[in-house]
Design an enzyme around this catalytic site. Structure first.
Site, mmCIF file in Angstrom:
data_model
loop_
_atom_site.group_PDB
_atom_site.id
_atom_site.type_symbol
_atom_site.label_atom_id
_atom_site.label_comp_id
_atom_site.label_asym_id
_atom_site.label_seq_id
_atom_site.Cartn_x
_atom_site.Cartn_y
_atom_site.Cartn_z
ATOM 1 N N LYS A 76 -9.988 74.482 -54.382
ATOM 2 C CA LYS A 76 -9.622 75.694 -55.113
ATOM 3 C C LYS A 76 -8.138 75.583 -55.461
ATOM 4 O O LYS A 76 -7.342 75.129 -54.622
ATOM 5 C CB LYS A 76 -9.885 76.913 -54.232
ATOM 6 C CG LYS A 76 -9.605 78.253 -54.910
ATOM 7 C CD LYS A 76 -9.968 79.429 -53.996
ATOM 8 C CE LYS A 76 -9.739 80.765 -54.678
ATOM 9 N NZ LYS A 76 -10.097 81.910 -53.795
ATOM 10 N N SER A 151 -13.240 85.484 -55.817
ATOM 11 C CA SER A 151 -12.332 84.750 -56.658
ATOM 12 C C SER A 151 -12.568 83.246 -56.685
ATOM 13 O O SER A 151 -12.069 82.560 -57.585
ATOM 14 C CB SER A 151 -10.893 85.004 -56.207
ATOM 15 O OG SER A 151 -10.667 84.425 -54.929
ATOM 16 N N SER A 175 -14.171 86.552 -51.267
ATOM 17 C CA SER A 175 -13.982 85.544 -52.323
ATOM 18 C C SER A 175 -14.644 84.200 -52.082
ATOM 19 O O SER A 175 -14.659 83.359 -52.981
ATOM 20 C CB SER A 175 -12.487 85.314 -52.553
ATOM 21 O OG SER A 175 -11.946 86.347 -53.330
#
Lengths: 484, 112
Positions: A76, A151, A175
């Site tokens: 990420k 997210s 997330s």
């Protein structure tokens, strides 16, 4: 190769069925082909990936290579990686090249993993649909007109579309688990303090935790084992031994006490999602688990609690972006104040600004006690509710999300509507508990997530329950048609 | 706690909070955020809704409850020995700076 799990790839590489270089090339090709439709990556790092894969092949040939040698993964884009662009999904950091490695990045590299790139995400991890990214929305591989969740939407979409077998992710209010649920993959948020936050760009420091998205509990266990553990560079890292997560996966479920949260199954849960959950719970009962109803009376206050605590910490953490030492700077500042205000006003997107302002408001004079201190007290009540529940049961099971993946743009008009997507996931963050989301069925062709929450440091147990379920079902092994 | 009192006018809190233009201006100033004219009504509306949402917390009875600032009870802030552990890498770090001269970060003149 692309459909193999981390466990299968480790075996395949060892048996020389393919080389790490062949594997990296294959997956990079898939990433590039999927990028126009899914936009799952912010940066594709083909050159460094192929160099790392060549090194992995040398280590595999020499013998004694570490456990994940040659396994392709993605990070990420919230994790700093030395020499690599690290944007956090923001214009603010669009050109930021990290001078150092996050501990998670360093540990996975030491374990031999080959990083193919950095995945897309909501800006500064603030969002539940991946639509707040400065680099454009990510699309759901099961239906590109729908969101992947957020997210960590890029990591979830990349794993679901078989672009990488596993990807790192972070979870402040859901997330990891929410996008894992909406993309039909497995995502674990460990206990607060289990995985180092060093080099992970901070959003809300008392809630943020790093974890992993993969296609099975077994793969999540393999990855988490390499990521977890004490780090002196994170002052909230917990100095406790890391158990053998893989070794505990097959433990029988006989006698396991599963708590069904009354509040999770209450009004608002889609009946079709509930039907999937009930079927899954029966499958666990068939393996010897006992089901009990439990109630966490303060849990309904978790969303308002979170939307005080998280923005307050965000407004403090994001004060560091001032246009002076790194990040976006406005053109021709008139004076220092103008430099701060315009650099921040231009560099941050709408949702990030909204959260900074919410946090500034709740921390300001005259409101601090009424909002911030009040929320910290309610947080204590919620954590106590969980502690009482774990005196009676071993794990809590419920839905991960109130709905399946929604259309792009469907919830962007009203922030509250978007915030309520995390209604089932926020509690675990407030209490610092580990939780995993696994696929448990489909509604209208879209994946449904089941969430298993454990007591502090019970990652081994929740992965065990997830794995035993996945041994008996194949929801986790299904792939979107366009990406098989 | 910030000590900027009395920047915000005290108003009666109720579940449909409505913030005013002056509130948003104050918050943006404290947060060092330049907002465009077009953004202001959007934030008046959405922050009002968010404050309405978080005002739900009033419903909770929290008398005698200690505020929770760390999710793991009993964790103590670790301290390390006051010894140098890092080497000087300012050149590396300053590669990300918008403007640097002679190892210094440049900003607009503060004192005439």
């Amino acid at each position: 190769m692309h459909s193999e799990t981390v466990a299968e790839l480790i075996a395949g590489l060892k048996e020389r069925k393919y080389s790490a270089t062949e594997l990296a090339r294959e997956m990079l090709g898939r990433i590039q082909r999927a990028q126009p439709e899914l936009n799952a990556f912010i940066t594709i790092e083909a050159e460094s990936a192929l160099a790392a894969a060549a090194e992995a092949d040398r280590r595999l040939a020499a013998g004694g290579a570490p456990p994940l040698t040659g396994v392709p993964i993605a990070h990420k884009d919230i994790f700093c990686a030395a020499g690599s662009r690290t944007t956090c999904g923001s214009k603010m950091l669009a050109n930021f090249v990290s001078p150092y490695d996050a501990t998670v990045v360093a540990r996975l590299r030491a374990a031999g993993a080959v990083v193919l790139g950095k995945t897309n995400m909501d800006e500064f991890a603030m969002g539940s649909s991946n639509e707040t990214s400065h680099f454009g929305a990510v699309r759901n591989p099961w239906d590109p007109s729908r969101v992947p969740g957020g997210s960590s939407g890029g990591s979830a979409a990349a794993v679901a579309a078989r672009l990488v077998p596993a990807a790192t992710a972070t979870d402040t209010g859901g997330s990891i688990r929410q996008p894992a649920a909406l993309c039909g993959v497995t995502g674990i948020k460990p206990t607060y303090g289990r995985v180092s936050r060093y080099g992970m760009i901070a959003f809300a420091s008392s809630l943020d935790q790093a974890g992993v998205i993969a296609r099975s509990a077994q793969d999540a266990a393999l990855m988490l084992g390499a990521m977890a553990g004490f780090d002196e560079r994170d002052s909230t890292s917990v100095d406790a031994p890391v158990p053998d997560y893989v070794g505990g996966l097959d433990r029988p479920l006989r006698g396991l006490r599963i708590g069904l949260l009354k509040e999770f199954f209450d009004k608002g849960l889609d009946p079709a999602i509930e039907a999937c959950l009930r079927t899954a719970l029966e499958a666990l009962r068939a393996q010897g688990a006992e089901l009990r109803d439990v109630s966490l009376p303060n849990l309904p206050l978790s969303v308002p609690t979170y939307y005080v605590v998280a923005p307050a910490e965000c407004s403090s953490n994001l004060a560091r972006f001032d246009g002076v030492r790194f990040g976006h700077r406005c053109e021709e500042p008139r004076d220092l104040k103008d430099l701060y205000e315009r650099s921040r006003g231009e560099g941050f997107g709408a949702e990030v600004k909204r959260r900074i302002m919410t946090g500034t408001y709740v921390l300001s004079a005259g409101y601090y006690d009424a909002y911030y201190l009040k929320a910290q007290r309610v947080r204590q009540l919620i954590a106590s509710d969980f502690a009482r529940a774990f005196a009676q049961v071993d794990v809590l099971i419920g839905p991960t999300t109130p709905t399946v993946a929604f259309e792009l743009g469907a919830k962007t008009a009203d922030p509250i509507t978007m915030y309520l997507n995390d209604i089932y996931t926020i509690g675990a963050n407030l209490a610092g508990l580990p939780a995993v989301s696994i696929p448990c069925g489909f509604v209208q062709g879209l994946p449904v997530g089941l969430q298993i929450v454990g007591a502090h440091f019970a990652e081994e147990r929740i992965l065990n329950v997830a794995h035993r379920y996945q041994r008996e079902t194949d929801w986790h092994a299904r792939a979107p048609e366009a990406y098989r | 706690m910030y000590d900027f009192a009395p920047i915000f006018p005290k108003f009666q809190r109720h579940y449909h909070m409505s913030l005013r233009r002056s509130d948003i201006d104050n918050i943006a100033r404290l947060a060092r955020l330049a907002l465009s004219e077009a953004e202001i009504p959007v934030y008046i509306d959405s922050l009002s809704r968010i404050i309405g949402l978080v005002s739900e917390l009033d419903r909770a009875a929290t008398g005698g409850v200690e505020p929770m600032s760390h999710p793991l009870a009993g964790q103590k802030q670790r301290q390390r020995a006051d010894a140098v552990t890092e080497s000087d890498q300012h050149e590396l770090y300053q590669r990300n700076a918008p403007q640097v001269l002679a190892g210094l970060y440049l900003v607009p003149k503060v004192i005439e």
